[in-house]
Design an enzyme around this catalytic site. Sequence first.
Site, PDB file in Angstrom:
ATOM      1  N   CYS A 121       0.832  -1.207   0.000  1.00  0.00           N
ATOM      2  CA  CYS A 121       0.000   0.000   0.000  1.00  0.00           C
ATOM      3  C   CYS A 121       0.867   1.257   0.000  1.00  0.00           C
ATOM      4  CB  CYS A 121      -0.982  -0.032   1.177  1.00  0.00           C
ATOM      5  SG  CYS A 121      -2.290   1.219   1.025  1.00  0.00           S
ATOM      6  N   HIS A 225      -3.743  -4.889   0.394  1.00  0.00           N
ATOM      7  CA  HIS A 225      -3.239  -5.282   1.712  1.00  0.00           C
ATOM      8  C   HIS A 225      -3.266  -6.800   1.850  1.00  0.00           C
ATOM      9  CE1 HIS A 225      -2.510  -1.587   4.054  1.00  0.00           C
ATOM     10  NE2 HIS A 225      -3.400  -1.043   3.244  1.00  0.00           N
ATOM     11  N   GLU A 227      -1.730  -8.653   3.815  1.00  0.00           N
ATOM     12  CA  GLU A 227      -1.586  -9.142   5.198  1.00  0.00           C
ATOM     13  C   GLU A 227      -2.929  -9.290   5.918  1.00  0.00           C
ATOM     14  OE1 GLU A 227      -1.242  -6.098   4.300  1.00  0.00           O
ATOM     15  OE2 GLU A 227      -1.965  -4.782   5.892  1.00  0.00           O
TER      16      GLU A 227
END
Length: 266
Positions: A121, A225, A227
């Site tokens: 990001c 994102h 994660e």
Amino acid sequence: MVMRGDIERSPVIGMSSWTRLLRTATKERPTETVPRGYVDCVEAAGGLPVLLPNRVGTDVAEACLDLVDGLLLTGGDDVHPHLFGEAPHPRIDLVDERRDRFEIALIHAARRRGAPVLGVCRGVQVMNIALGGDIYQDIPSQFEGSIGHAQRTLGEGSWHEIDLQPGTRLAEICGAPRVPVNSHHHQACRRVGPGLVASATAVGDGMIEGLEDPRMPFFVGVQWHPEVLENGADPVSRRLFDAFVAAARDYRRAASKERPVSAPDR
Ligand code: MN
């Protein structure tokens, strides 16, 4: 006797940090933080995550790169527009120039030694700026016809799709020409820095969703994102962390061949 170095340790992944005011019972204190999703994903891929507190100075960045096998640029607030020669746009959000400058120093330190870099990001935007590119300071007011890139969902499911550029490292990792991703950004890469390649674009408006440097062993950034996508269980996102940590392991092996650690005779 087992010599030190015979047992291979996990590649150490240095994670850039987010300076936030943390409220305790009586005070607010500036605190270096990393969202847990990054820690969990690095560990799940076999890496040892360590936090790199925001500091000042390229010498500190070099010293950090002496200690790690890979650099993970985490998400966070907006990037200071002075760093790409613009005045702040009225819609810009919180900036932290100290973090911006430290991350740029970390990127150059990593590139000088060929250490793997993964940017997430804000991370991909900082990678682009470090190499002479720039970003939209605010997508809704600077990019006509953009799809919504500010996700409005309760959970961490996907929000829009991306098209992968054939032949790129990211396309190879994703394993499909089009994949769904989440989207939590109001800024995005605009002009691509010299030498970088756009590896992914958003379906619907063509916004850059991935950048990489084909000249480096692993220099990959994504706008989504990974994660937190599907709570860290998204298979494409897991493969991205796996590929990054594998590159860090290769880098560490190559570096230890160059500079063998010899145990003293006893
Ligand atoms: Mn997006």
